[in-house]
Design an enzyme around this catalytic site. Sequence first.
Site, PDB file in Angstrom:
ATOM      1  CE  LYS A 173      -1.823   3.013   2.857  1.00 16.91           C
ATOM      2  NZ  LYS A 173      -1.959   4.113   1.912  1.00 16.91           N
ATOM      3  CD  GLU A 248      13.846   1.091   8.926  1.00 12.22           C
ATOM      4  OE1 GLU A 248      14.328   2.068   9.527  1.00 12.22           O
ATOM      5  OE2 GLU A 248      14.443   0.012   8.804  1.00 12.22           O
ATOM      6  CB  CYS A 282      13.469   9.172   7.783  1.00 18.40           C
ATOM      7  SG  CYS A 282      14.360   8.122   6.623  1.00 18.40           S
ATOM      8  CD  GLU A 383      10.269  12.998  11.114  1.00 15.66           C
ATOM      9  OE1 GLU A 383       9.091  12.645  11.311  1.00 15.66           O
ATOM     10  OE2 GLU A 383      11.101  12.291  10.523  1.00 15.66           O
TER      11      GLU A 383
END
Length: 481
Positions: A173, A248, A282, A383
């Site tokens: 997906k 992750e 990331c 983040e």
Amino acid sequence: MYYLKMLIDGQLVDSISGDATVIHNPANQEPIAEVPVGRREDVRLALNAAQRAFPKWAETTSQRRGEILHEGARLVRQRIGEIARLLTLEEGKPLKQAKREVLSSANALDYYAEEGKRNFGEWVPTESRQTRSLVIKQPIGVAAIITPWNYPVDLLAWKVGPALAAGCTVVAKPSSKAPLAATAFAQAVNDAGTPAGVVNVVHGSGREVGAELVENPTSRKIAFTGETDTGRWIMEHAAQHIKRISLELGGQSPFIVCKDASIDDAVESCVQRAFSNMGQICISVNRIYVADEIADEFISKFVDRTVELKIGDGLDPDVDLGPMFNEAQRQKTQEHIADALGKGAKVLCGGHEPEGEEYKRGFFFLPTVLSHANHTMRVMREETFGPVAPVMRFKTLDDALRLANDTRYGLAAYIFTNDLTTAIYAAERLEAGGIGVNVNSVIETQAPFGAWKLSGFGHERAHYGLEEYLEIKHIRFGLVR
Ligand code: NDP
């Protein structure tokens, strides 16, 4: 306009409901594609197809699986122009970088085409002479692969490659916000001679399609890249069926520049890693710590180099930076900058949208350098996933390490120094899955890529990546004489 389909049981299909949505180009908000919106029932069809295909694929030799993966890699390289263009159109990154991403995805297939052949077992010494023990590794079953929008092709490929090499079948997906290039990649793998049902792609929202992949007992493995909050949700719900998972997740990577570092190298590496893909990586540099002795020189060169970056539509071959992915990302970036300014930071460059007619309709934002950063600021703790580089000075290496580790995340950390002892001392103490010493990436095909702390667990790349899709089995023999 592109008209995308789902890939279920070897067929290109629309969603059962017939619902579809439109994807827009972040550089100008023009519509570029129509994509089916799947629901739980579409996912069930795909999972069932993958389940049916599993026994035969699991028993296919690793040689044959390898041939198919190599052919997939060849097709991806042959179609690189088309796949990279889709990637730039939907995600915004410059075409050169999109091509690099697509090449990397082909490399993943080639790498695991060979690594799959090295799925060795062990014949182990036993406690008794009357028994023998053999340890083998077998594919887990159907793997559900859920990926984000920022590196939609690469992040899919480094999961599909090892999953197929291990003998798992796959239901993928891609992000519902950037599904085009990922689907074109999966299509190439399917066209390589993969039997029907081995690779399936469903489209739709995380809340529905993603949730069904996690909650349905047919998938035995969830490989996920995305936000930490989503990862937490997946972990909780996958627990119902005790599924194997690898996560992750988000990052908040520090970049330490020691007084003995090569300043020009550190500046160039830091600029690239802080701003490439508009900071939406990331392992992006989120916090810069510079030794007091060289801070003025580093900061001034860093700002000079940042303002040279050319920003524009990713299809323009001369641009270094494209637009941000969407308005939500741009807004979050602005909020983090405003928060930092309210707590004493100063803008050294950027801090706002670029001026000019060509930027009006896209989600553009100037790469931004902040000085006087401190750890009360959101840019230093959360983040941002945007083009912001906050800089803080330090006096001793231990101070820098304490600050670098003062985060809930643990994906990557970087240090620039020309002193070997400093490098080893720091690398052993930084709390992250990947440490870059005098380099700005922790990604290497034959080494594990993974995380500590809230950045997740499990590994991609190398033989570690293959292990994520394998179960261990001990076969114990009694000898009769
Ligand atoms: P999200 O977590 O929002 O989405 C990732 C994927 O999960 C999407 O396909 C999404 O679908 C799906 N999803 C959302 N909710 C659920 C759910 N409840 N169940 C199952 N699937 C779900 O991340 P973003 O797409 O916003 O990506 C950015 C994030 O990814 C950042 O935090 C970044 O750090 C992280 N990332 C981590 C990397 C790493 O290696 N550690 C590498 C790259 C990115 P939908 O698109 O429909 O929302």
